[in-house]
Design an enzyme around this catalytic site. Structure first.
Site, PDB file in Angstrom:
ATOM      1  N   ARG A 171      23.372  33.563  19.770  1.00  0.00           N
ATOM      2  CA  ARG A 171      24.678  34.154  19.970  1.00  0.00           C
ATOM      3  C   ARG A 171      24.837  35.300  18.988  1.00  0.00           C
ATOM      4  NH1 ARG A 171      24.618  31.989  24.197  1.00  0.00           N
ATOM      5  NH2 ARG A 171      26.195  30.600  25.110  1.00  0.00           N
ATOM      6  N   GLU A 195      30.136  41.748  22.451  1.00  0.00           N
ATOM      7  CA  GLU A 195      29.734  41.851  23.856  1.00  0.00           C
ATOM      8  C   GLU A 195      30.966  41.957  24.754  1.00  0.00           C
ATOM      9  OE1 GLU A 195      27.273  38.536  24.960  1.00  0.00           O
ATOM     10  OE2 GLU A 195      25.859  38.858  23.326  1.00  0.00           O
ATOM     11  N   HIS A 231      22.211  40.464  27.005  1.00  0.00           N
ATOM     12  CA  HIS A 231      22.441  39.015  27.140  1.00  0.00           C
ATOM     13  C   HIS A 231      21.920  38.509  28.484  1.00  0.00           C
ATOM     14  CE1 HIS A 231      25.209  35.546  25.651  1.00  0.00           C
ATOM     15  NE2 HIS A 231      24.085  35.083  26.204  1.00  0.00           N
TER      16      HIS A 231
END
Length: 310
Positions: A230, A259, A277
């Site tokens: 993450r 993000e 991602h």
């Protein structure tokens, strides 16, 4: 009568079709619409499908009085209000195990890409630059691989590292039983030992900025870092400073803070590889995750134990 489902994340057409065959679905992938959608439909919703990045808040849960089942599509659930959901008796599940191979594959793709500088070599070749004008890059095989988080994904990364004849060490909160890999009780100690540091630990408050300036200093000027966990686990500002100063050699990130906007401080740097991602996304992984969700949901609404509880 089908249970009502609120979908808070983007799904492809095939996934939506398979889910909508089993649920009366409200599809709301746009975060800007979530408040309005919950205000309109919240009173009738029995289940929610989300992911770790989007999650679901305590306030949102409280706007859905009939909610009894929440699923994170992937393994992560760091932004799901777990304790609050449990206080309501809501069953929580995730997609543990459905995309492990995909993420591990992507971690190694990133590692090879940044160490061998594949993006720059591709660019140079297209510009007509021959190899003699380019710096040679290090090997990956035979080096020391440090893994932060030896869970299911970390273990699969380790197996891929073994195929490259790498020495492998790891850091967890405590040693993992049943493995012969070298355990380090601190991230800095692991970084000091390894050539390549791959981050595969869960996100959340407990790992926020776990990887920062001191870890980069320990990794050193020949070291590379890869993050497939993450974005919150890695301090972006400290990474940018380390890359600019040559404190480490390079970084490859599939996840990053802020993000979906890419980190502006890294975009100008040549010793970074970025992907949006996608580490856990492939047709195979998404199909497995959707199937896992459907199996969990079917069992829950039939009064049976779920397969992958949080």
């Amino acid at each position: 009568m089908k249970p009502s489902l609120l979908i808070l994340i983007h799904l492809d057409d095939a996934s939506r079709a398979s889910i909508e065959a089993e649920f009366d679905s409200v599809y709301a992938p746009d975060p800007a619409q979530h408040a309005a959608v919950i205000a309109t439909h919240g009173a009738t919703i029995h289940a929610v499908l989300t992911n770790g990045t989007r999650g679901i808040s305590a306030a949102e849960i409280d706007r859905m009085p009939k909610l009894e089942f929440v699923s994170a599509l992937g393994a992560g659930y760091e932004n799901v209000a777990v304790d609050h959901a449990r206080s309501r008796g809501i069953v929580l599940v995730n997609g543990a195990g459905t995309n492990d191979h995909c993420v591990a594959d992507h971690a190694f793709a990133l590692l090879l890409s940044i160490v061998r500088d594949v993006p720059r070599l591709d660019e140079a070749t297209r510009e007509g630059v021959w190899r003699d004008a380019l710096p040679m890059r290090p090997d990956v095989s035979g080096k020391r691989l440090g893994i932060v988080g030896l869970g299911n994904i970390g273990e699969k990364i380790a197996r891929r590292g073994a195929g490259f004849d790498m020495q492998i060490g790891y850091h967890n909160r405590k040693p993992r039983e049943g493995t012969s890999l070298s355990y380090f009780d601190g991230v800095e100690a692991l970084a000091r030992w390894c050539d390549f540091l791959v981050i595969a630990t869960p996100g959340g408050a407990g790992t926020h900025h776990l990887i920062g300036a001191k870890v980069f200093e320990a990794l050193g000027p020949g070291g590379f870092v890869v993050n497939v966990s993450r974005g919150s686990v890695l301090d972006t500002a400290a990474l940018a400073q380390a890359l600019e100063a040559g404190t480490i050699a390079g970084a490859a990130l599939d996840v990053y803070e802020g993000e979906p906007q890419p980190p502006a401080a890294l975009l100008k740097l040549r010793n970074v590889v970025l992907t949006p991602h996608v580490g856990g996304r492939s047709p195979d992984a998404i199909a497995a995750a959707v199937n896992n969700f459907l199996r969990n949901a079917a069992r829950h609404f039939a009064g049976e134990p779920v397969l992958t509880p949080i």
